[in-house]
Enzyme design. Sequence first.
Site, PDB file in Angstrom:
ATOM      1  N   ARG A  69       2.800   4.545   1.893  1.00 56.98           N
ATOM      2  CA  ARG A  69       4.044   5.135   1.363  1.00 56.98           C
ATOM      3  C   ARG A  69       3.744   6.411   0.577  1.00 56.98           C
ATOM      4  NH1 ARG A  69       5.555  -0.310  -1.590  1.00 56.98           N
ATOM      5  NH2 ARG A  69       4.197  -1.002   0.091  1.00 56.98           N
ATOM      6  N   LYS A 117      -9.450  -4.487   0.547  1.00 58.47           N
ATOM      7  CA  LYS A 117      -8.925  -5.591   1.350  1.00 58.47           C
ATOM      8  C   LYS A 117     -10.033  -6.604   1.608  1.00 58.47           C
ATOM      9  CE  LYS A 117      -5.542  -3.085   4.255  1.00 58.47           C
ATOM     10  NZ  LYS A 117      -4.322  -3.845   3.946  1.00 58.47           N
TER      11      LYS A 117
END
Length: 469
Positions: A324, A250
């Site tokens: 997820r 990120k």
Amino acid sequence: MSHALRFARPDEFPDTDAIPVHAISADGADAALAQLGAASRQWAVTHGFSGALGKTCLLPNEAGGIAAVLLGVGTSADRIRKRFAAGAAISDLPKGLYEVASASLEAHPQNLREEIALGYLLAEYRFDHYRKKSGREAALVALAGIDAPHFERLAQAEAMVRDLVNTPAQDMGPEELEGAARELAARYNAKISVILGDDLLAQNFPMIHAVGRASPRAPRLIDMTWGEGGPQITLVGKGVCFDTGGLNLKPGSSMGTMKKDMGGAANVLGLAQMIMDAGLKLRLRVLIPAVENAVDGSAFRPSDILTARNGMTVEINNTDAEGRLVLADALALGAEGAPDLMISMATLTGAARVAVGPDLAPFYTDDEGLAAQITAKSPDQFDPVWRMPFHAPYEAMIEPGIADLDNAPSGGMAGSITAALFLRRFTQGAARYCHFDIFAWQQSDAPARPKGGLGQGIRALYAVLSEGV
Ligand code: BES
Ligand code: ZN
Ligand code: ZN
């Protein structure tokens, strides 16, 4: 960590008369002021008191103390725009013991009492573990006509959620998150087991292992159970203690708040605390995959194909879509237990924030009845939620061709929906499933919500579960 959020107990203030606080609406201000003595009325006029939401006016007594407090509660539209402002204003009063005058509450709807009660308690929260701040000053007697222990239960669960989220990753890694779950389990006599170790995890929870293995702070799956009879409810919370994004690192601007990426875990623990503290008649299970998504030579890579616990293969197209993956293995385990209801909570996607912003908690479920119950409870609980669709035509977007599933469909269209559809693939066996894609964070100070960690959706869920599902 933070002090207990609760109402004043009479024995804590012997020989002290509580200072009355008069709740005054914008429409009712003239009538309320007319009932004051001339000097007090003039004092309120001089200070421009108009019943505006969250504004207070302290009326002096002859000894230089506070005789009474006028508390502006605005209009009901004002209170919807800015929840908890009235209760938070009481928490800001000078040191002392206060009591909301029940006669002044009678003209208002019942939910004003509840909003003041909860707003006051939540505004008393401080995250003071790293910097001691002044403690509790304005003590409030429980309002008449409310269930005080109920509101204390909600506030104390919220405080735990905030503490867990606010604690920096350095002190809240997978092991410390396990510690917090163990502490909670011990407090309520819940059973807890933790699956740990490279071999065991790689074999049984391969995606939890793949996401967490690059960190020296070992990944694990926390499994807590509590309660004897009643429906089986399984809560699954994303416990990514820090999300660097992995090899798809990120940028600094997005990484800055990623200590909160265990906000789903914090929220399910908060909900579990409410349930256990109230002794709801249900069989509770809480599953938390706790990992750190770190960068290292051993990290999982873009293009790797992982095999999930339920046998499905997943092509990794972005290591930053890690939530997820860890949830999928935990959901698969949860579904094996055939719960009556399985709920996941996760700081899963930036797309959810684009869709509904920071304040609303979007949720997904195929069960119309459950969706209606959650939506109905949301305003009563001052806990904004919004239903989103499991839009089946988008299933194709999560199917890459060379594996069963793609963890990060290109383009990012409908990113919160495709993430939810991904999770749903791992829930076969659960009678009903509901997923919350939360932010778990307050970006700037608001009444009763200081900047930092935040519970979302759990009061609405608790209200639904309290009525039986
Ligand atoms: N933890 C983030 C999601 C997130 C970001 C939540 C900011 C709240 C605020 C998650 O792991 C993530 O990075 N998701 C990616 C998924 C994408 C690569 C498909 C995202 O949302 O950008
Ligand atoms: Zn991520
Ligand atoms: Zn994440």
